[in-house]
Design an enzyme around this catalytic site. Structure first.
Site, mmCIF file in Angstrom:
data_model
loop_
_atom_site.group_PDB
_atom_site.id
_atom_site.type_symbol
_atom_site.label_atom_id
_atom_site.label_comp_id
_atom_site.label_asym_id
_atom_site.label_seq_id
_atom_site.Cartn_x
_atom_site.Cartn_y
_atom_site.Cartn_z
ATOM 1 C CB CYS A 1 -1.128 0.081 1.135
ATOM 2 S SG CYS A 1 -0.107 -0.246 2.947
ATOM 3 C CG HIS B 1 28.465 -14.962 15.556
ATOM 4 N ND1 HIS B 1 27.858 -15.816 16.171
ATOM 5 C CD2 HIS B 1 27.824 -13.576 15.999
ATOM 6 C CE1 HIS B 1 26.697 -15.401 16.833
ATOM 7 N NE2 HIS B 1 26.798 -14.008 16.823
#
Length: 637
Positions: free
Chosen positions: A26, A557
């Site tokens: 939209c 990590h």
């Protein structure tokens, strides 16, 4: 903002392309129908740069982007291997179980969202014409006026046809049969017959006089019934006859049924709703405006505002005006005012920049960036916006403020909608809502951001965990190496080498954070894979960022979700700014205890600025055991 990269991240975080049943957009949002909403990583999406908010409403998973949503949508669709809807434009019916209310809102939103540009454009033209006539810059007797009026009225007069196509698309039935149904009930001969004072019948059954131009509910009910009739006929018709039988019987059944029963029933419902709303505003003084103005932003959050659109259109078509549109404007301007209050109060430069820009956007009628990106983020400004909307709405309701045409953006661009006897009250109501929200936000205050957004935290998973180590990157100048030069990266951990695709986190498996390999550790030690500098180490000790002397920016990590251990079982041996050589110990971790705590220990070793190099050579390294300081991969300049 890199729209292409943002669209890829969004697609990954909603569960991948295979989880997307349908996606539309939209003014500010990507509206997904997902096969499984649980696969979407809502919290991670909310923290993605370029995403202003995420919400679930009316059976849709909505990602708020802001003014750039159309471009992000184009990138999103281009990154999908198959279009999110079929060639005919129909959408697959949702397989998810939804309650009736959610189904209704999903249907209404899916039906009205695609046609909003047509209604917005036509409404704005009608408003401009009204302004030109009111200012005596154009005569309503001129041929120019006649042509412009037709342009403005066209989308509204033939709204049943436009809605028929959109409703059929949403329901999965044939859009062109639906258009034919809408065209039939608007045919000049039918219109003239129903407008005459004679009794009308069809094969002996009475046809109730009704006006279908500019109406909403009759055609929506008709197409909903038609979708079942069409599918029923299609199911029992031989393939060789479908082209002839299905459309013929559907039209012969639905058009008379609409004229005899559906149309009059829909008109009664529509007129009843419009009349009821008008009675409420005309007989309760400021109360109706206070309630709607104070809750409209909440209504937007639930998606229920789409349920009001048919009532607004019906009111203008039958009464010539609507009471709710001005109240919506007050709620919108209150969101703008609250964001301006944040701008005036905050001491954080980044917050001030975002608050000011989203305030301007909300003034223009697009409120989601201000509402989700600023006001709801700081909580109290959102409360101030609700209060401001209530005050402005109450004022408008007290003086019977009306909108005389239907437009799209209820803000400054939509002022022409209010041109009429109550125009002054509309302007005053908007100003009151804006000023009230600004003042209340400023004096109520909120918890300001003390440091720039994006600094490290110990909360979050995946890409957000990784950002704890990479957000503090200071860009380095890549050494001037000859093209084709190879930069070796050595293994920082002993264990088994795995491809990133086996990491259970899309931030790594989809190479969003960067490229490289992962290692399943066999011991709890991490050494430097390059010669360079430690630029960041997470507070929890599970992630380390390095920059090599050759310009590689790297992230190691340890494990997945290990940030939740808050440093337990991790022992860093370096700090930010330390120089390291290949093989220097930078981190130790208790491998067994981390696994006992239920966390995966697979460790990505990635280059985060790989785009600055031509390629990364990992050939022959995957699924093999490796020792510390052995060659892991090469980066090619």
């Amino acid at each position: 903002m890199d729209r292409n990269q943002l669209s890829k991240e969004i697609l990954t975080l909603v569960g991948g392309e295979e989880n997307v049943e349908q996606v539309v957009h939209c003014m500010t949002r990507l509206r997904f129908n997902l096969h499984d909403d649980k696969k979407a990583q809502k919290e991670q999406l909310q923290k993605t740069e370029g995403v202003m908010g995420v919400m679930e409403s009316g059976g849709q998973f909505q990602v708020i982007i802001g003014n750039d949503v159309a471009n992000v949508y184009k990138s999103l669709v281009s990154n999908m291997s198959k279009a999110p809807q079929t060639e005919t434009g129909t959408s697959t019916a949702s397989k998810k179980k939804q309650n009736p209310v959610s189904k209704l809102f999903d249907f209404i939103a899916g039906m009205f969202t695609p046609i909003l540009p047509a209604i917005t454009g036509a409404g704005m033209i009608k408003g401009i014409i009204a302004l030109l006539v009111a200012m005596h810059w154009m005569s309503d007797k001129s041929q120019t006026y006649t042509i412009l009026a037709a342009i403005g009225d066209g989308a509204f007069y033939f709204l049943p046809i436009i809605l028929a196509v959109s409703a059929a698309r949403k329901l999965g039935s044939n859009m062109f049969i639906a258009a034919a149904i809408g065209a039939s009930i608007l045919h000049p001969t039918i219109t003239a017959l129903l407008a005459s004072n004679v009794k009308v019948s069809f094969i002996g059954l009475p046809v109730t006089a009704a006006t279908y131009a500019s109406t909403v509910i009759p055609i929506v009910i008709a197409i909903w019934v038609a979708s079942y009739v069409e599918k029923f006929i299609d199911k029992y018709t031989h393939a060789s006859l479908k082209l002839l039988v299905v459309p013929t019987l559907t039209l012969l059944i639905i058009v008379p049924l609409t004229l005899i029963a559906v149309g009059p029933l829909g008109s009664i419902i529509g007129n009843g709703l419009s009349g009821g709303i008008s009675w409420l505003f005309e007989n309760t003084g400021a109360l109706a405006g206070l309630l709607l103005g104070g809750t409209f932003s909440l209504i937007i959050m639930t998606g229920m505002h789409y349920a009001l659109v048919p009532i607004m259109i019906g009111s203008i078509a039958t009464l010539g005006f609507d009471y709710m549109i001005p109240i919506m404007g007050a709620a919108n301007l209150a969101q703008a005012g609250a964001a301006l209050g944040v701008f005036l109060k905050s001491k954080n430069d980044k917050v001030k920049t975002v608050a000011f820009s989203t305030s301007l956007t909300a003034i223009m009628g697009v409120t989601e960036p201000a509402m989700y990106g600023v006001n709801m983020r700081f909580k109290k400004p959102f409360t101030a916006a609700l209060i401001g909307g209530a005050i402005g709405g109450g004022f408008m309701s007290l003086f019977g403020t009306k909108a005389y045409v239907m437009g799209g953006l209820v803000g400054l661009p939509g002022l022409a909608m209010f041109i009429g006897p109550t125009f002054l009250y509309a302007i005053l109501g908007l100003v009151i809502a804006f000023v009230a929200a600004t003042v209340i936000t400023y004096f109520m205050g909120f918890e300001d951001v003390k440091e720039e957004a994006g600094t490290s935290t110990d909360a979050g998973t995946g890409a957000n965990e990784a950002s704890e180590a990479v957000d503090n990157v200071v860009p380095t100048v890549v050494n001037s190496l000859p093209k084709g030069s190879e930069i070796p990266v050595y293994s920082p951990i002993m264990g088994e080498v795995k491809p990133l695709s086996e990491v259970n986190d899309p931030a790594f498996s989809q190479e969003i954070m960067g490229r490289g390999l992962a290692i399943e550790p066999s011991e709890g030690k991490v050494v430097s894979p390059v010669e360079g500098t430690v630029f960041s180490i997470s507070k929890s000790g599970h992630a380390v960022g390095l920059v090599s002397d050759s310009g590689l920016e790297m992230l190691i990590h340890v494990g997945m979700d290990t940030v939740k251990l808050k440093g337990l079982h991790f022992t860093p041996h370096v700090k930010s700014g330390d120089r390291v050589q290949v093989g220097d110990l930078i981190l130790e971790f208790d491998l067994e205890e981390i696994r006992k705590a239920g966390y995966e220990t697979i460790t990505p070793v990635i280059v985060t600025n790989v785009a600055e190099y031509s390629e990364l050579d990992t050939a022959g390294q995957q699924n093999k055991d490796i020792k510390k300081q052995e060659l892991l991969y090469k980066v090619i300049v």
